[in-house]
Design a protein around this motif. Structure first.
Motif, short mmCIF file in Angstrom:
data_model
loop_
_atom_site.label_atom_id
_atom_site.label_comp_id
_atom_site.label_asym_id
_atom_site.label_seq_id
_atom_site.Cartn_x
_atom_site.Cartn_y
_atom_site.Cartn_z
N SER A 211 0.83 -1.20 0.00
CA SER A 211 0.00 0.00 0.00
C SER A 211 0.87 1.26 0.00
N VAL A 248 -6.09 -4.56 -10.27
CA VAL A 248 -6.89 -4.65 -9.05
C VAL A 248 -8.32 -5.01 -9.42
N ARG A 254 -4.63 -9.68 -5.47
CA ARG A 254 -5.51 -10.13 -4.42
C ARG A 254 -5.74 -9.03 -3.40
N ASN A 255 -4.66 -8.40 -2.97
CA ASN A 255 -4.83 -7.39 -1.94
C ASN A 255 -3.68 -6.40 -1.94
N VAL A 256 -3.96 -5.22 -1.38
CA VAL A 256 -2.97 -4.16 -1.27
C VAL A 256 -2.76 -3.93 0.21
N ARG A 257 -1.56 -4.18 0.69
CA ARG A 257 -1.37 -4.17 2.14
C ARG A 257 -0.12 -3.42 2.57
N GLY A 258 -0.09 -3.08 3.85
CA GLY A 258 1.12 -2.53 4.44
C GLY A 258 1.98 -3.69 4.93
N ASN A 259 2.48 -3.57 6.16
CA ASN A 259 3.36 -4.61 6.69
C ASN A 259 2.73 -6.00 6.71
N ALA A 260 1.39 -6.06 6.73
CA ALA A 260 0.70 -7.36 6.88
C ALA A 260 0.85 -8.25 5.66
N ILE A 397 -8.17 4.03 -5.73
CA ILE A 397 -8.16 2.63 -6.15
C ILE A 397 -8.21 1.72 -4.92
N LEU A 398 -7.44 2.10 -3.91
CA LEU A 398 -7.42 1.30 -2.68
C LEU A 398 -8.77 1.27 -1.98
N ARG B 247 -8.19 -3.40 4.61
CA ARG B 247 -7.40 -4.27 3.75
C ARG B 247 -6.41 -5.08 4.56
N GLU B 248 -6.04 -4.58 5.74
CA GLU B 248 -5.08 -5.29 6.57
C GLU B 248 -5.74 -6.43 7.33
N THR B 253 -9.84 -4.19 -1.53
CA THR B 253 -10.15 -2.89 -2.13
C THR B 253 -11.63 -2.77 -2.47
#
Lengths: 401, 303
Positions: A211, A248, A254-260, A397-398, B247-248, B253
């Motif tokens: 992300s 997307v 599949r997904n947009v993520r940070g640290n996860a 988009i997110l 999302r986490e 999305t």
């Protein structure tokens, strides 16, 4: 309106009482309201005056607060920080190491009000990523570094000495850096070498991306042949953004993520992902074998650095500079890099690392050679307008709109 | 039990209020101060922020103005997420009710003769609270993952096609909301049913009402206060929830709710007026929906 009160004394007293009660209630409400408005206005007022650095009290106050990210300094089994303990013994400065930063944006949101007023944010030095450092410098939230206190700053690698956001490194010095590239599960999918490979049909719905706009869009732009460190145009950014949106919406991503995102790689939701270099080393270490392979995409990887900076309200600037100087000693830098698995910006750390562990010194993700570094680019600093425009487009988009 | 606070069906007869008691005012003062400082001030601040306009020079700075257009802009841009938030919250409330009511009935009425079992069952309802709800939600993400037990089992039974996924879907988000709010639904209903006088139910049978008819004409109306507070305690936080749909966690999305939009505007986009305007929109929408619901249910005196 004055109507004579009824004759009955009881009713008279009741009415009088009701009137008094009414007035007092209204007065009280008005009072509360006015007070609240005043307070709210005070809270909203923006200090637009030029900020001045806090007075340095390092001479008398031998303490230091250092805010940093999790797992970002060498740590022994007992939870102590060996290099930091040595620093405290050598310098006599007591360091309070705070693991306070887990996201550039949320950390900034937490301290911005104090910064805007020039107050102490409870950290005398904090390590933040290039683009966030850019924002702090532009807003005047940092103090100038006194290089006389940091003679080791000359050990900084040449490639990082003159970034666009801080020419000549007046306000910041790098702590650690890393690549954003691609990792894939070697057991479940074939080789992934470029960003285009991520859009393969067999990876449909099993691709994860970050992300962090600069990393995800950055590697897509590099795949498109755009140099992200150069003065690219909005059209070039938008072309990459369109590819991202398409992948997307089609469900390829599949997904947009940070640290996860590491969790998704571990539980198998994603088989390939745009990700950060140091994490994959750690994941493989936990798995016990090379389950994931990290590659620098053929188009190129992004390179980012987290930088020391000294917030405007810190009264312990010299102490912070002493600390930075210490971590620019090659031996110390090598020791930290060996633990955190990220790239050290200190010249000479490679030679020091050979002495500690020759295998480690050959790890291109920790001590990249010139060839490796040539494959990576730093996302250029964005103007405020660009930042606003690009982030809005990316976030929309997110948020699926 | 605190959950019973909403559910008292018999209003205590008010004693003749002694007006102007200085002690009463003094006792009220901390509460008023608290409300003023931590509710009114932030609310005013929120309203003011929502009307600000961007500083023409410095990005991320805003100056006070009266820009009501902020509200139009955010509604135009984010109406799908707003509608989705209320849709998901309504579904989660419905499912929580369908699961929570039988559970509360079982604990409150069936187990009435065994107080020990009843206490144990209640503890089981509350037990999930002992673990952080973030951890529980992340645990569901792992259970629902593509290589996890649930998807594998459903695929083995050919209920799900081979390439199906659960995490990141609307189902996962509504499931997460329902799961997380079941205790909030169950406990108020339980406090209502626990006090239900079973002689009323017997009387229904004596008067030749079928069990079904007794349930709908006697039990359900008597449980109404609990259902009322249960649905409110579920719907209001669920509509503003930004964890499950994030999302986490369980979302993707495609599942962003209004809470996620507020979070993105506040933390990432630095668009504080938009975040403030959306928060107020959320607050107003909940207020309208809830008062319509309360009015329709004809139980104003409960609140």
């Amino acid at each position: 309106m004055h109507r004579p009160l009824p004759e009955d004394p009881m009713i008279r007293s009741l009415i009088a009482q009701a009137k008094r009660a009414q007035i007092s209630r209204r007065a009280m409400l008005a009072g509360t309201g006015a007070g609240a408005t005043a307070l709210a206005l005070a809270a909203c007022s923006t200090g637009s005056d030029e900020l001045s650095p806090a007075e340095d009290q390092s001479e008398s106050d031998k303490t230091l607060n250092w805010a940093n990210w999790p797992f970002y300094i060498d740590e022994d089994d007992d939870g102590n920080y060996p290099t930091l303990e040595r620093f405290q013994e050598e310098s006599g400065i007591e360091v309070n190491y705070l693991i306070d930063v887990d996201d550039n944006n949320s950390y900034f949101a937490k301290v911005r009000d104090q910064l805007a007023l020039g107050q102490d944010i409870g950290a005398d030095t904090v390590c933040l990523t290039d683009w966030m450092v850019n924002r702090w410098i532009q807003l005047g939230y940092t103090q100038e570094l006194n290089k006389d206190n940091i003679p080791n700053a000359s050990n900084l690698v040449a490639s990082l000495q003159d970034p666009a956001f801080d020419p000549g490194r007046v306000h910041s010095l790098p702590w650690q850096g890393g690549f954003a590239g691609i990792a894939y599960n070697v057991e479940e999918t074939g080789e992934v070498r470029s960003v285009s490979d991520l859009w393969r049909p067999d990876l449909s719905g099993r691709v994860g991306v970050l992300s962090e706009m600069r990393d995800t869009i950055g590697v897509i732009m590099l795949e498109n042949g755009v140099d992200i460190s150069s003065d690219f145009s909005a059209d070039e950014f938008n072309a990459a953004l369109d590819i991202f949106r398409e992948q997307v919406e089609s469900g390829q991503i599949r997904n947009v993520r940070g640290n996860a995102y590491t969790e998704d790689l571990v539980n198998g939701d994603t088989l390939a992902a745009i990700c950060w270099s140091g994490d994959i080393t750690l994941l493989n270490f936990e798995a016990g074998y090379e389950k994931w392979k990290f590659v620098l995409p053929e188009g190129g990887a992004t390179l980012w650095n987290d930088n020391f900076l000294i917030p405007i309200g810190s009264p312990r600037k010299t102490n912070a500079e002493t600390l930075i100087n210490y971590y620019y000693e090659p031996e110390v830098a090598a020791e930290v890099a060996a633990w955190v698995n990220y790239i050290t910006p200190v010249e000479g750390a490679y030679e020091a690392a050979i002495a500690i562990d020759p295998v480690l010194a050959e790890n291109q993700l920790i001590f990249p050679n010139a060839d490796t570094l040539a494959q990576a680019k730093i996302f250029r600093g964005l103007t405020a307008q660009e930042e606003n425009e690009f982030q809005s487009a990316f976030q929309s988009i997110l948020l699926g709109s | 039990m605190a959950f019973g606070a909403f559910a008292t069906s018999t209003a205590v007869a008010e004693p003749a209020a002694r007006r102007k008691s200085p002690i009463a005012l003094l006792l009220l003062l901390p509460g008023l101060l608290y409300l003023g400082l931590f509710f009114l001030v932030p609310l005013f601040s929120l309203v003011i922020t929502s009307l600000q306009q961007p500083d023409p020079v410095v990005f991320g700075q805003f100056e006070n103005a009266f820009r009501w257009e902020n509200y139009v802009t955010v509604l135009q841009q984010y109406w799908p997420q707003t509608v989705r938030a209320f849709g998901y919250a309504a579904l989660a409330t419905l499912f929580a009710l369908l699961i929570g009511f039988p559970l509360a009935y079982f604990i409150g009425i069936t187990l009435r003769r065994w107080p020990l079992l009843q206490a144990l069952a209640l503890v089981l309802v509350i037990a999930p609270f002992f673990i952080s709800f973030l951890l529980r939600t992340i645990a569901w993400k792992q259970l629902f993952s593509d290589e996890g037990p649930i998807v594998g089992f459903l695929q083995a039974l050919a209920i799900l096609p081979g390439d199906a996924a659960i995490t990141g879907s609307a189902f996962a988000v509504v499931f997460g909301l329902t799961y997380n709010f079941i205790p909030f639904m169950t406990l108020p209903i339980y406090t209502s049913l626990e006090r239900l006088d079973l002689r009323y139910v017997e009387a229904g049978g004596d008067l030749y009402a079928s069990p079904r008819s007794t349930f709908f004409r006697v039990t359900l109306p008597l449980a109404a206060p609990g259902i009322m507070s249960g649905t409110l305690l579920t719907f209001i936080p669920a509509a503003g929830d930004y964890v499950n749909a994030s999302r986490e966690f369980l979302g993707s999305t495609d599942t962003a709710m209004i809470g996620n939009v507020i979070e993105a505007n506040f933390l990432v986009l630095q668009n504080f007026p938009a975040a403030a305007a959306l928060s107020l929109v959320l607050m107003a929408a909940i207020l309208i929906l809830v008062s319509a619901y309360v009015k329709r249910s004809g139980t104003e005196d409960l609140l």
